[in-house]
Every structure is written in structure tokens, then in C-alpha cells.
Write an enzyme that holds these catalytic residues in place. Structure first.
Site, PDB file in Angstrom:
ATOM      1  N   GLU A 262       0.879  -1.169   0.000  1.00 35.39           N
ATOM      2  CA  GLU A 262       0.000   0.000   0.000  1.00 35.39           C
ATOM      3  C   GLU A 262       0.910   1.209   0.000  1.00 35.39           C
ATOM      4  O   GLU A 262       1.512   1.538   1.016  1.00 35.39           O
ATOM      5  CB  GLU A 262      -0.904  -0.070   1.233  1.00 35.39           C
ATOM      6  CG  GLU A 262      -2.191   0.660   1.020  1.00 35.39           C
ATOM      7  CD  GLU A 262      -2.160   1.999   1.700  1.00 35.39           C
ATOM      8  OE1 GLU A 262      -1.851   2.987   0.995  1.00 35.39           O
ATOM      9  OE2 GLU A 262      -2.416   2.046   2.900  1.00 35.39           O
ATOM     10  N   CYS A 296      -2.320   8.713   3.160  1.00 30.82           N
ATOM     11  CA  CYS A 296      -2.009   8.281   1.797  1.00 30.82           C
ATOM     12  C   CYS A 296      -3.188   8.519   0.856  1.00 30.82           C
ATOM     13  O   CYS A 296      -2.991   8.548  -0.353  1.00 30.82           O
ATOM     14  CB  CYS A 296      -1.590   6.824   1.790  1.00 30.82           C
ATOM     15  SG  CYS A 296      -2.723   5.806   2.709  1.00 30.82           S
TER      16      CYS A 296
HETATM   17  P1  NAD Z   1       8.960   4.945   4.109  1.00 32.20           P
HETATM   18  O1  NAD Z   1       8.491   4.098   2.990  1.00 32.20           O
HETATM   19  O2  NAD Z   1      10.344   5.414   4.081  1.00 32.20           O
HETATM   20  O3  NAD Z   1       8.749   4.185   5.504  1.00 32.20           O
HETATM   21  C1  NAD Z   1       7.679   3.290   5.755  1.00 32.20           C
HETATM   22  C2  NAD Z   1       8.224   2.075   6.494  1.00 32.20           C
HETATM   23  O4  NAD Z   1       9.231   1.443   5.693  1.00 32.20           O
HETATM   24  C3  NAD Z   1       8.905   2.416   7.822  1.00 32.20           C
HETATM   25  O5  NAD Z   1       8.637   1.389   8.752  1.00 32.20           O
HETATM   26  C4  NAD Z   1      10.376   2.430   7.457  1.00 32.20           C
HETATM   27  O6  NAD Z   1      11.231   2.137   8.542  1.00 32.20           O
HETATM   28  C5  NAD Z   1      10.421   1.298   6.442  1.00 32.20           C
HETATM   29  N1  NAD Z   1      11.581   1.380   5.560  1.00 32.20           N
HETATM   30  C6  NAD Z   1      12.272   2.488   5.198  1.00 32.20           C
HETATM   31  N2  NAD Z   1      13.309   2.137   4.406  1.00 32.20           N
HETATM   32  C7  NAD Z   1      13.272   0.786   4.270  1.00 32.20           C
HETATM   33  C8  NAD Z   1      14.066  -0.162   3.577  1.00 32.20           C
HETATM   34  N3  NAD Z   1      15.107   0.196   2.845  1.00 32.20           N
HETATM   35  N4  NAD Z   1      13.742  -1.456   3.665  1.00 32.20           N
HETATM   36  C9  NAD Z   1      12.668  -1.838   4.379  1.00 32.20           C
HETATM   37  N5  NAD Z   1      11.874  -0.998   5.064  1.00 32.20           N
HETATM   38  C10 NAD Z   1      12.157   0.306   4.999  1.00 32.20           C
HETATM   39  O7  NAD Z   1       7.966   6.154   4.206  1.00 32.20           O
HETATM   40  P2  NAD Z   1       8.115   7.431   5.153  1.00 32.20           P
HETATM   41  O8  NAD Z   1       9.483   7.939   5.317  1.00 32.20           O
HETATM   42  O9  NAD Z   1       7.421   7.083   6.368  1.00 32.20           O
HETATM   43  O10 NAD Z   1       7.361   8.512   4.279  1.00 32.20           O
HETATM   44  C11 NAD Z   1       7.842   8.928   3.018  1.00 32.20           C
HETATM   45  C12 NAD Z   1       6.712   9.033   2.037  1.00 32.20           C
HETATM   46  O11 NAD Z   1       5.997   7.781   1.973  1.00 32.20           O
HETATM   47  C13 NAD Z   1       5.641  10.029   2.405  1.00 32.20           C
HETATM   48  O12 NAD Z   1       5.976  11.321   2.013  1.00 32.20           O
HETATM   49  C14 NAD Z   1       4.461   9.482   1.642  1.00 32.20           C
HETATM   50  O13 NAD Z   1       4.523   9.869   0.312  1.00 32.20           O
HETATM   51  C15 NAD Z   1       4.653   8.005   1.717  1.00 32.20           C
HETATM   52  N6  NAD Z   1       3.847   7.413   2.800  1.00 32.20           N
HETATM   53  C16 NAD Z   1       2.761   6.726   2.446  1.00 32.20           C
HETATM   54  C17 NAD Z   1       1.987   6.172   3.434  1.00 32.20           C
HETATM   55  C18 NAD Z   1       0.793   5.411   3.123  1.00 32.20           C
HETATM   56  O14 NAD Z   1      -0.038   5.248   3.997  1.00 32.20           O
HETATM   57  N7  NAD Z   1       0.662   4.863   1.915  1.00 32.20           N
HETATM   58  C19 NAD Z   1       2.325   6.315   4.757  1.00 32.20           C
HETATM   59  C20 NAD Z   1       3.466   7.015   5.098  1.00 32.20           C
HETATM   60  C21 NAD Z   1       4.230   7.547   4.084  1.00 32.20           C
END
Ligand code: NAD
Length: 493
Positions: A262, A296
Site C-alpha cells: 500500500e 495516503c
Molecule cells: P517509508 O516508505 O520510508 O517508511 C515506511 C516504512 O518502511 C517504515 O517502517 C520504514 O522504517 C520502512 N523502511 C524504510 N526504508 C526501508 C528499507 N530500505 N527497507 C525496508 N523498510 C524500509 O515512508 P516514510 O518515510 O514514512 O514517508 C515517506 C513518504 O511515503 C511520504 O511522504 C508518503 O509519500 C509516503 N507514505 C505513504 C503512506 C501510506 O499510507 N501509503 C504512509 C506514510 C508515508
């Protein structure tokens, strides 16, 4: 009025990983500080885990799988129902915890707990309704059946914007299906997830069925890579950004894990000149400014038809200007702090870029409440947004409503779908033929029609295109944690 966000049950502020039924430190002893995004004060510390901790969690989940998948569905459902009851019993504390570590106003924090609980209840009920098919055999002497089985060990990786709901709507269906779980919550908001796990333990979940490992952003790849490489982990359920989702999909290919992704969106919100403008403004306020615009399914591009453009902009501006920005300790706060400095920088960069390319700043567009903390951004309305602006193609993830102008339906459909993303889309119209045309035309997994608040445990939530695949909620949300096994008995006399 100042609100007290201290927990009544202090032991819901957990400081350890939970592996095989035990609260444990990271093997290295490393710790990760959890800060309040409003004022940067320290709320707690959790383990900063590494691959060895992730492996221990996967070992526990693999060992517990045999017993949990064999546990009758009704018994699994009873444990999940007890978890649901405990979540509701502690909703005040959980709401306070969400507001402290994520920043959203307390009413929204409590609302999120109820929303999270609704998924737990739903999947407890769905657990008892898992059924397959008895197939009419095309040849004689055979019985053919399709049965559903849990996929196995599931790795759950969640974002920070809904610290309770994201955990609940992944873990509840996994447990309901008979899967065991290893989870890694977002580094900014691990405390709510740990509190939920504490309540799941109290609900009577057997040791090893649910394991949670915390890690900093720097350590997260080590933890998740251990699960990606582990052939016993059969599914990854992830919510977060599209680049990380693509990385997971690539790496999961080595052991062909099932995936639910998602990911980011770029939601359109379309206001036709035949819309009920008052309802459209209300819908946009709900969809755009909930959680400070950090959801999101937040509208990222607001398309308004010529004839109603200036009137809609004026009505919206009045409501946005009246929003109260403040920390969750202020009872009348409606927009909390953004999650971190990275988020604030991105929002302001989008606004500056839009203004430099000709957008009109109608409301906001700057930091506010700087004496309270560095992460408060004024709710913002921009008019005359155009496709060349950063905010047209990137998710702003903040309280910024950018208004684009359009002339006719064909034009707005083309603009709307001109994005690699496809999570949610919204439109407002009172014309029933147009409603069905638009519902067909939008390339999104979710469509809000004259409605800004679309999420529900009873509905399938998820995207198309680069917003990912898989669905959460509804009966489809349970299917994502099961596979189908075909049984064929032959040589019947
Ligand atoms: P992100 O994808 O960086 O983080 C989400 C999760 O993934 C966290 O638990 C993080 O620790 C983990 N993660 C980060 N790097 C990883 C890797 N290399 N391998 C595995 N897991 C990893 O998202 P964010 O920093 O929280 O936010 C950045 C952007 O993501 C936001 O600006 C938005 O566009 C999007 N976002 C979307 C949702 C949604 O509900 N779809 C939620 C939060 C953020």
C-alpha cells in the site's frame, strides 16, 4: 484548555522488543529515542535492533506457526475478540500515546484507536467465515475441492502516519487467517505498536505468534533484509513510500514471497460545476486536512471547474484559515505538528516551487507556532496550480490544498489519470450519468463519490498502478493472507 497526555497505565509505554512471548532488548543493547514531534521532548526509548534480533523473531514465528494454524478458527477468533475488547478498554491511553508520538490532535488519536479496533473486530468475525469451494467434477469418479490455508509467517512493515490502524489492519487478518507475524513499526512511532502488542499478549495470544522488532531508519534495512532473505517468511505486508515498496518487491522475488503493498498516492479531488459546493468543501476539509494532510488517501491535486473555481476557492479559504494549529496538548488543536524535519522541508519546498511557477498563495504557506516547536506548518491553499509544479507529480503529505482549473470532463479525466499513482480519487457532481462515467474513468483503487471520508473496515482499501496491490479490510483483506489449495480425490467407485 491544556490536556494531560500521561498514560493511566504506565506499563503500556513499552521499551523492549517482543519475541517469542518475552520482552527483550536488542542483542547489541542499542537504543532508539522516540521524540514528540511537537516539541522534540523524549517520550521513550526502544531497542535499535539488527539482523540477529529479526532472525530470533522469525525463528519464534516459524515455530509458533504449526500450533496457531492448527488452532480452530473460532478459538483464534476468541483471542482476537479479547484483543479488540482490550484495545477499546484502553482507548484513552492508546489515543494519548498516538498523539504524543505522532502529533495528531487527541480527538483524532482516539478516533484512530476506534478505527484500528474496527479492523480487529471485523477480522475476528471473518476468521470464522473462512471457506472454500466444492467443485462440480467434470469427470466421474472424482471429488474436487478448493480449501484456504494461511500463507505462513508474515512480515509486517508499517508507516508512522497511523501508528495503530496500520498495525491493526495487517496483524488482525494475518492472525485470523492462521498466520504468525514478525512486525517492524515505523521508527518515528513504535510505541503505539508495542502497546498494542502488550494488549495482544494479555488477550492470550500464544508465545511466538506475534513478534515485534523496533529499529531506527539506519538499522531498518538490516532487520527487513533478514526477513526478505528468510524463505520461511512467506509474505510481506507493507504500507509506505513507493520506492521502498519497489525495493521490497524486487528483493522478495528471490524467494517469491506474496506481497501486499500500500504505497504512495497522488489523489485527485474533482469539483464539477454541477456539484453541491458546500458538500464539496466539507468533503475536501475532511479528506485533505485530517492528520495534518499526512494520509495516503489525502487529495493532492484539487481540480475545480471554471464556473465555480473562484467561489470554491473563496469558500475553502475561509475554512482553512480558521483551522487551529497546535500541539495535541491543546484541546482545540485541529492540525498538529508534521512528523519530522524532512516532512516540513518537503512541504515548504512544494509551496515555494508552486509560487515560483505562478501559483497564488491564498492562505498559509509558512511555518507557524515556532515557539512551540519546529514542525508546525500553516494550513495552506494555493490557486492556479499547474502540471509543471512539484506538487502536481509528488505527494506533498502535508496540509496544502493546491487548486487546478479545468474546463470539461474529458480534460479533467486526462489530467487526473496522468500520474503513475492510483490509490484514491474523489469527485463531486449531482449528475447521475456523470457519476457513473467518472467512477469508470478514474484509474484508482478507491473512489469517493460526493464523499471525503471513505475508509471503513468493511471496504477493500488499496491501490492500482504504482500505488501498489493487495487489499486491506473487507473479506478481500483476509484472502490476502491465505492461499488456495486444490484437493482432488480420484478413483472413486
Ligand atoms: P517509508 O516508505 O520510508 O517508511 C515506511 C516504512 O518502511 C517504515 O517502517 C520504514 O522504517 C520502512 N523502511 C524504510 N526504508 C526501508 C528499507 N530500505 N527497507 C525496508 N523498510 C524500509 O515512508 P516514510 O518515510 O514514512 O514517508 C515517506 C513518504 O511515503 C511520504 O511522504 C508518503 O509519500 C509516503 N507514505 C505513504 C503512506 C501510506 O499510507 N501509503 C504512509 C506514510 C508515508
Amino acid at each position: 484548555m491544556t490536556l494531560d497526555l500521561t498514560l493511566q497505565r504506565a506499563d503500556l509505554l513499552c521499551a523492549q522488543n517482543f519475541i517469542n512471548g518475552e520482552w527483550t532488548a536488542a542483542a547489541s543493547g542499542a537504543r532508539l529515542a522516540v521524540l514528540n514531534p511537537a516539541d522534540q521532548s523524549l517520550i521513550g526509548q526502544v531497542p535499535d535492533s539488527a539482523a540477529v534480533d529479526a532472525q530470533a523473531a522469525a525463528d519464534a514465528a516459524a515455530a509458533a506457526l504449526v500450533g496457531w494454524r492448527a488452532t480452530p478458527a473460532r478459538q483464534r477468533a476468541q483471542v482476537i475478540k479479547r484483543w479488540h475488547a482490550l484495545i477499546l478498554a484502553h482507548q484513552d491511553d492508546l489515543g494519548r500515546l498516538i498523539s504524543r508520538e505522532q502529533g495528531k490532535p487527541l480527538a483524532e488519536g482516539r478516533g484512530e484507536v476506534q478505527y484500528a479496533a474496527s479492523y480487529v473486530e471485523w477480522f475476528a468475525e471473518e476468521a470464522t467465515r473462512i471457506c472454500g469451494d466444492v467443485i462440480a467434477a467434470p469427470v466421474s469418479g472424482r471429488r474436487m475441492l478448493a480449501v484456504k490455508e494461511p500463507v505462513g509467517v508474515v512480515a509486517v512493515i508499517t508507516p508512522w502516519n497511523f501508528p495503530a490502524a496500520m498495525i491493526a489492519r495487517k496483524i488482525a487478518p494475518a492472525l485470523a487467517a492462521g498466520c504468525t507475524v514478525v512486525a517492524k513499526p515505523a521508527e518515528d512511532t513504535p510505541l503505539t505498536a508495542l502497546a498494542l502488542v502488550r494488549l495482544a499478549q494479555e488477550a492470550g495470544l500464544p508465545a511466538g505468534v506475534l513478534n515485534i522488532v523496533c529499529a531506527s531508519r539506519a538499522q531498518t534495512p538490516a532487520v527487513v533484509d533478514a526477513w526478505l532473505a528468510d524463505a520461511r517468511v512467506r509474505k510481506i505486508s507493507f504500507t509506505g513510500s513507493t520506492p521502498v515498496g519497489k525495493h521490497l518487491a524486487r528483493e522478495a522475488a528471490a524467494t517469491l514471497k506474496k506481497l501486499s503493498l500500500e504505497l504512495g498516492g497522488n489523489a485527485p479531488f474533482i469539483v464539477f460545476d454541477d456539484a453541491d459546493l458546500g458538500a464539496a468543501v466539507t468533503g475536501l476539509m475532511q479528506a485533505k486536512f485530517r492528520n495534518g494532510g499526512q494520509t495516503c488517501v489525502c487529495p493532492n491535486r484539487v481540480f475545480v471547474q471554471d464556473a465555480v473555481y473562484e467561489r470554491f476557492a473563496a469558500l475553502l479559504s475561509i475554512q482553512v484559515a480558521a483551522l487551529k494549529v497546535g500541539p495535541a496538548t491543546e484541546a482545540d488543536a485541529q492540525i498538529g505538528p508534521m512528523i519530522n524535519a524532512r516532512a516540513v522541508e518537503k512541504i515548504l519546498r512544494h509551496v515555494d516551487d508552486a509560487v515560483s511557477r505562478g501559483a497564488r498563495l491564498l492562505v498559509g504557506g509558512r511555518r507557524v507556532r515556532e515557539a512551540s516547536g519546529p514542525h508546525f506548518v500553516a494550513p495552506t491553499v494555493l490557486a492556479d496550480a499547474t502540471a509543471d509544479m512539484l506538487l502536481a507529480s509528488e505527494e506533498t503529505f502535508g496540509p496544502v490544498a493546491a487548486l487546478f482549473r479545468f474546463h470539461d470532463e474529458a480534460e479533467v479525466i486526462a489530467q487526473t489519470n496522468d500520474t503513475p499513482f492510483g490509490l484514491a480519487g474523489y469527485f463531486y457532481s449531482e449528475n447521475s450519468s456523470r457519476i457513473w462515467r467518472m467512477a469508470d474513468a478514474l484509474e484508482t483503487g478507491i473512489v469517493g463519490i460526493n464523499e471525503g471520508a471513505i475508509a471503513s473496515e468493511a471496504a477493500p482499501f488499496g491501490g492500482v498502478k504504482e500505488s501498489g496491490y493487495g487489499r486491506e479490510g473487507s473479506r478481500h483483506g483476509l484472502d490476502d493472507y491465505m492461499h488456495i489449495k486444490y484437493l482432488c480425490q480420484g478413483n472413486l467407485q
